[in-house]
Design a protein around this motif. Structure first.
Motif, PDB file in Angstrom:
ATOM      1  N   PRO A 223     -39.746  42.712 103.496  1.00  0.00           N
ATOM      2  CA  PRO A 223     -38.978  43.843 104.051  1.00  0.00           C
ATOM      3  C   PRO A 223     -39.774  45.132 104.112  1.00  0.00           C
ATOM      4  O   PRO A 223     -39.447  46.015 104.907  1.00  0.00           O
ATOM      5  N   SER A 224     -40.823  45.255 103.303  1.00  0.00           N
ATOM      6  CA  SER A 224     -41.660  46.447 103.341  1.00  0.00           C
ATOM      7  C   SER A 224     -42.800  46.335 104.345  1.00  0.00           C
ATOM      8  O   SER A 224     -43.515  47.313 104.566  1.00  0.00           O
ATOM      9  N   GLY A 225     -42.993  45.167 104.942  1.00  0.00           N
ATOM     10  CA  GLY A 225     -44.058  44.977 105.910  1.00  0.00           C
ATOM     11  C   GLY A 225     -44.886  43.751 105.597  1.00  0.00           C
ATOM     12  O   GLY A 225     -44.603  42.998 104.657  1.00  0.00           O
ATOM     13  N   VAL A 226     -45.924  43.542 106.407  1.00  0.00           N
ATOM     14  CA  VAL A 226     -46.785  42.385 106.199  1.00  0.00           C
ATOM     15  C   VAL A 226     -47.667  42.618 104.980  1.00  0.00           C
ATOM     16  O   VAL A 226     -48.111  43.736 104.717  1.00  0.00           O
ATOM     17  N   LYS A 227     -47.886  41.555 104.224  1.00  0.00           N
ATOM     18  CA  LYS A 227     -48.644  41.665 102.990  1.00  0.00           C
ATOM     19  C   LYS A 227     -49.528  40.442 102.839  1.00  0.00           C
ATOM     20  O   LYS A 227     -49.088  39.319 103.077  1.00  0.00           O
ATOM     21  N   LYS A 228     -50.768  40.684 102.433  1.00  0.00           N
ATOM     22  CA  LYS A 228     -51.678  39.581 102.153  1.00  0.00           C
ATOM     23  C   LYS A 228     -51.516  39.182 100.698  1.00  0.00           C
ATOM     24  O   LYS A 228     -51.756  39.969  99.787  1.00  0.00           O
ATOM     25  N   MET A 229     -51.127  37.916 100.481  1.00  0.00           N
ATOM     26  CA  MET A 229     -50.864  37.413  99.134  1.00  0.00           C
ATOM     27  C   MET A 229     -52.074  36.727  98.513  1.00  0.00           C
ATOM     28  O   MET A 229     -52.020  36.322  97.359  1.00  0.00           O
ATOM     29  N   GLY A 230     -53.147  36.569  99.274  1.00  0.00           N
ATOM     30  CA  GLY A 230     -54.338  35.902  98.765  1.00  0.00           C
ATOM     31  C   GLY A 230     -55.045  35.150  99.872  1.00  0.00           C
ATOM     32  O   GLY A 230     -54.799  35.377 101.068  1.00  0.00           O
ATOM     33  N   GLU A 231     -55.938  34.257  99.496  1.00  0.00           N
ATOM     34  CA  GLU A 231     -56.687  33.442 100.444  1.00  0.00           C
ATOM     35  C   GLU A 231     -56.642  31.992 100.003  1.00  0.00           C
ATOM     36  O   GLU A 231     -56.625  31.686  98.803  1.00  0.00           O
ATOM     37  N   LEU A 232     -56.610  31.090 100.985  1.00  0.00           N
ATOM     38  CA  LEU A 232     -56.604  29.648 100.737  1.00  0.00           C
ATOM     39  C   LEU A 232     -57.847  29.046 101.371  1.00  0.00           C
ATOM     40  O   LEU A 232     -58.089  29.217 102.569  1.00  0.00           O
TER      41      LEU A 232
END
Length: 1024
Positions: A729-738
């Motif tokens: 809800p606050s926007g796009v967020k990068k949670m990490g890398e795979l």
């Protein structure tokens, strides 16, 4: 003030260079050119795979124009005899690809030609980065190595870099002891800008771009980025630097190619360079060594309790790692058959202890142990047979043999290719605080198979002899079909006299094995929200015939049971009271359809339900889940943020779940899986989740990756780090890398190419198509069935995991998605608009030479019309060949700009995450409704304009405007006469020359035909 921002270039190595010395080798060195500066590496003699590991630093004269600069790395072979250099290839990297040092990584660039007839092959490994580290001091001018006599002979004229020699560079060794890495620095330019001005200008530019209104200043349709060979994301915002001119998607959101050392060798540019070691069956993951301990059983254990016997269990201990088996009540000869796996890299002791204990209420009693020296444990490499377990006599803590008690064990070193790996308890999971032997299955890796789904078609034809409760009223009846938790109903029909007719199809989703029952009820709508059941019939799904095509088959009459009846076989019993109502049905399980349980665009399987209709596979898809990195904390444990993550991959009917790595933000999975591929137009989906069984009630989503099979080259190994992007809800967020390794192997190229000419879906989708409304309802039913089945597995795949992998909410309304799709349409139309713009410039003689050439081409095509189609196809062929060199080298991934996720308004995100029906207040709903009305008003106006243009064409001959119709008919008569007597090529040439006439012969007002058309009436006069 001196500028501290510099461009660093680390020349790492080259691979597979072309031999140029006449003896099958080359004396390679690299020259770097940037911003009028020139450096070169040392020469590696007689080496086609040279390694330099030398670093150079360039001054940036004008950081504001960094995006317009180009770095060139040219590889030469030094010829000692002629004192000249031979061109081996070059690499060009645009300034838009430069990133900060913390985001830079090693990249292997394919060498390019300098001229058309140059023969070039191989790759050059570079690491290019920007740095403002003041600790890198600039050196004094020292004369560089003498290069006269051969460099200027080859560094010629076709390159745009300056040819001025610079004698102000000198090698400065970084490590005198190592001797294999050197750093070259260049003197600064006193006219350059300070670093503080660079950062402040970039921040001001970013702030000004973000100040836009909600309904105004919408982003323009996406344009193609400039083509380049370099980092993955052109024109990215550089974190920490924010240089001007770098304004595209953030570098954190880009795919990053890697060159890991896997079981098959090192991967470089999609090719595997085999190592000296034997190739493992798991060649797409990094080889991990494990210590396996199989505890089989025990015998003749001593009595430990007062009443005799004991409650035995086993503890396997290596250093600080400890695993425990389950215990048995009063059993002196227990059998466990459990396997423990300890990562060899994390072993903190050289002794393995297998202890047997007796379970007690207060304190467990020690029974005995067996010790192993880890240096004496054998290694097993599949396909060797499993190691046979042996009996070991228990010892006390002093090392003396006990009188009673033996335990059967097998201990060996192995890798993740061992067949015991999936079912083993791992040291990185069993050490978790919430893990016990009873729930250890919740963290194990597992392979699932989703149930095979069928469409159940119920054709409700008619009902006879219905008995309503009120004889004087005509019953308003409908038929409701229920299968499990899903229902469907027909439209109401009036029974006259006591007979109702529908001939309507009801569609439901059924899953194998067919152990459910279909319940059909005939209901009478007595009043508002009040129904009365007139009868029902219960049909076992196992008795329903299966149909593979659309051939008609006869229906069947079913006797209705009384509404209060619950016995399925009651229709075969004799009833005391006669009940003769009947229902005419045509029921079938349609196996010719593919049942969609995910979004149509991301379908992982397109085969029909019936196995008899499956075609042979066209290849094999292999996935190596290597690791995850830079994960965001998902929970708090011992006062610090952490995560307990696992991966889920889905393709076809096969779902896989990796083991859960406890308490790690950089977990390493290194698990490999394989699927058979039946259609290239399918998508592999990989998701990362935080295990909700360990501290929470839900499996939190971290992100997912989609890989379309048709974008993969056969035989190529794709090793990339994919950003895990999640919309909050606050926007796009990068949670990490795979980090993944993917390979598609084609077994039959002929079968693969023939699929491109066949329909995408099975035949039944075209013979008896389903509408969009039916497809969406049936898709939701299929998702709920798959969710229910997989949630009952061990370990379970929870509802939130399955729904996230299947995109269960893809059909919900989203203003963000609507805008993204609109701009996608604009991007598609942009190419046609570009052609129109180009033709307009030709007509206006913006470039006289181009206009004259177009005139000549048009005359040639008019005189030889048979060349039009060949010319068009040849032109498209040449465009495709030209674009081949600019093709993407990695599978497509989620783009935040195309998804319109970077500039989305917060209220639009809040609306997208709202429940259905809404849970917001009346004021918010009213405001959103007004906003939707304003958007719809614009769409309404555009639709009206399009309709008006078409109506004007239709009304030309309707005499709605008598004068306009008279003029048009006169023009038609004159045109017919002229066309009869004038050759068509001549007429086409005259029209084209008139359209492309010089601006001197053009009027500034619209042409007469345009004015005539705009004056025609439309049906807007009839609108209220």
């Amino acid at each position: 003030m001196m500028n501290n921002v510099k461009l660093g270039v680390e020349v790492i190595s080259a691979h597979d260079l072309k031999p140029k010395d006449g003896q099958g080798s080359s004396n390679a060195f690299v020259e770097l050119r940037f911003d009028g500066q020139r450096f070169r590496t040392t020469t590696k003699e007689r080496d086609l795979n040279p390694v330099w590991n030398e670093t150079f630093y360039f001054n940036i004269t004008d950081p504001n124009n960094l995006a317009d600069q180009t770095l060139e790395a040219i590889v030469y072979s030094y010829d000692k005899g002629s004192q000249s250099g031979t061109f081996l290839g070059k690499v060009r990297i645009h300034g838009t690809a430069f990133v900060h040092y913390s985001d830079a990584s090693e990249w292997h660039y394919p060498l390019e030609k300098r001229r058309v007839f140059d023969r070039v092959k191989g790759e050059l490994g570079l690491k290019v980065f920007l740095t403002d580290d003041p600790g890198i001091r600039l050196s004094n001018p020292i004369p560089e190595m003498d290069t006269s006599g051969f460099l200027d002979q080859e560094f010629d004229d076709d390159d745009h870099m300056q040819q001025t020699r610079h004698d102000n560079s000198a090698p400065v060794p970084m490590n005198d002891q190592g001797g294999n890495r050197r750093t070259y620095r260049h003197l600064p330019n006193p006219d350059s800008l300070p670093a503080s001005n660079i950062i402040s200008n970039a921040m001001n530019q970013r702030t000004s771009m973000q100040q836009n209104q909600y309904f105004a200043n919408a982003p323009r349709p996406e344009q193609q980025p400039p083509r380049f060979f370099g980092m993955n994301a052109p024109g990215m915002n550089v974190p920490g630097m924010n240089l001007p001119g770098v304004m595209n998607q953030a570098v954190d959101y880009a795919i990053r190619e890697t060159s890991p050392m896997l079981g098959g060798g090192r991967v470089v540019g999609g090719r595997v360079i085999r190592s000296q070691q034997p190739v493992s069956t798991y060649d797409l993951v990094e080889k991990m060594q494990f210590l396996f301990v199989r505890v089989v059983r025990a015998r003749d254990l001593p009595n430990m309790d007062i009443g005799g016997g004991l409650d035995p269990y086993v503890v396997v201990k290596v250093g600080n790692y400890k695993g425990t088996t389950k215990y048995f009540n009063k059993d002196k000869n227990p059998e466990w058959n459990e396997v423990f796996a300890f990562s060899k890299d994390r072993l903190q002791s050289h002794i393995l202890e297998v202890q047997v204990h007796d379970k007690d209420l207060v304190k467990d009693d020690f029974v005995g142990l067996v010790r192993f020296d880890l240096s004496e444990i054998p290694t097993r490499v599949p396909p060797d047979s499993p190691l046979a377990p042996q009996w070991y006599r228990l010892e006390d803590r002093k090392g003396d043999k006990t009188k009673n008690g033996e335990v059967m064990l097998a201990v060996w070193y192995g890798t993740q290719a061992d067949e015991a790996f999936p079912d083993a308890w791992h040291s990185d999971t069993i050490a978790g605080p919430e893990i016990s032997p009873s729930n250890s299955s919740l963290v194990r890796s597992k392979v699932f198979h989703s149930p095979r789904l069928w469409y159940l078609r119920v054709n409700v034809i008619e009902a006879h002899d219905l008995v309503p409760s009120e004889r004087a009223r005509l019953p308003d009846v409908y038929v409701k079909a229920q299968l499990g938790n899903h229902t469907a109903r027909t439209k109401p029909a009036q029974a006259r006299p006591n007979n109702a007719f529908w001939n309507e199809d009801l569609m439901l989703v059924a899953a194998e094995p067919f152990d459910d029952h279909l319940v059909l009820t005939v209901e009478d709508r007595v009043g508002p929200n009040k129904e009365e059941t007139l009868g029902k019939v219960i049909i076992p799904l196992a008795s329903v015939p299966k149909r593979l095509d659309d051939r008609p088959f006869p229906g069947k009459w079913y006797n209705l049971q009384r509404p209060s009846s619950t016995d399925i076989a009651e229709e075969n019993k004799k009833e005391r009271e006669r009940f003769a109502s009947k229902l005419h049905l045509r029921i079938s399980l349609d196996g010719g359809y593919h049942v969609f349980d995910e979004s149509t665009y991301y379908s992982c399987d397109l085969r029909p339900s019936a196995r008899q209709l499956w075609k042979p596979s066209i290849g094999v898809l292999e996935l190596g889940i290597l690791s995850a990195d830079k994960l965001q904390p998902m929970k708090t444990r011992d006062g610090k943020g952490t995560a307990d993550t696992f991966c889920v991959a889905r393709y076809g009917h096969k779902w896989i779940r990796t083991r859960t790595i406890i308490d790690s933000l950089s977990p390493k999975y290194n698990e490999q899986y394989t699927w058979e591929v039946y259609d290239p137009a399918t998508v592999l989906t990989i998701g990362v989740f935080d295990n909700g069984h360990l501290g929470s009630n839900v499996d939190s989503k971290i992100g997912k990756v989609r890989i379309r099979i048709s974008t993969l080259e056969a035989g190529r190994v794709y090793t990339h780090c994919y950003p895990l992007l999640v919309l909050h809800p606050s926007g796009v967020k990068k949670m990490g890398e795979l980090h993944l390794a993917v390979r598609f192997s084609c077994t039959s190229m002929v079968n693969l190419m023939s699929l491109y000419t066949k329909p995408l879906l099975p035949k039944m989708h075209y013979a008896r198509p389903l509408n969009i409304f039916q497809t969406n309802i049936l898709r939701q039913q299929a998702i709920s069935i798959v969710t229910a089945r997989l949630s009952r597995a061990d370990p379970p795949l929870r509802k939130e995991v399955v729904e996230y992998m299947c995109d269960a909410d893809a059909h919900f309304w989203s203003m963000r998605r609507s805008k993204a799709n609109f701009y996608r349409i604009c991007s598609v139309l942009q190419s046609f608009l570009a052609v129109g713009k180009w033709f307009g410039e030709v007509s206006l003689w913006k470039n006289p030479i181009t206009t004259v050439l177009v005139h000549l081409l048009f005359v040639m095509l008019v005189c030889f019309p048979e060349l039009i189609l060949p010319t068009a196809f040849l032109y498209m062929f040449l465009i495709g060949i030209w674009n081949y060199r600019f093709r993407e080298k990695h599978p497509p991934h989620m783009d935040t700009r195309i998804s319109y996720a970077e500039n989305v308004h917060p209220d639009e995100l809040d609306e997208e995450f709202d429940t259905f029906p809404t849970s917001k207040g009346a004021d918010i709903v009213r405001w959103r409704y007004d906003r939707l009305r304003s958007v719809a008003a614009q769409v309404q106006k555009v639709m009206g304009d399009i309709a008006a243009q078409g109506e004007r064409i239709q009304l030309l001959l309707s005499w709605r405007d008598p004068r306009a119709t008279s003029v048009f008919l006169s023009i038609c008569l004159v045109s017919a006469v002229v066309l009869y007597v004038t050759p068509l090529p001549l007429l086409a040439a005259l029209v084209a020359f008139y359209q492309m006439r010089h601006p001197k012969f053009r009027a500034k007002l619209p042409a007469a035909p345009v004015n005539f058309f705009k004056r025609l009436p439309a049906k807007t006069d009839y609108m209220l």
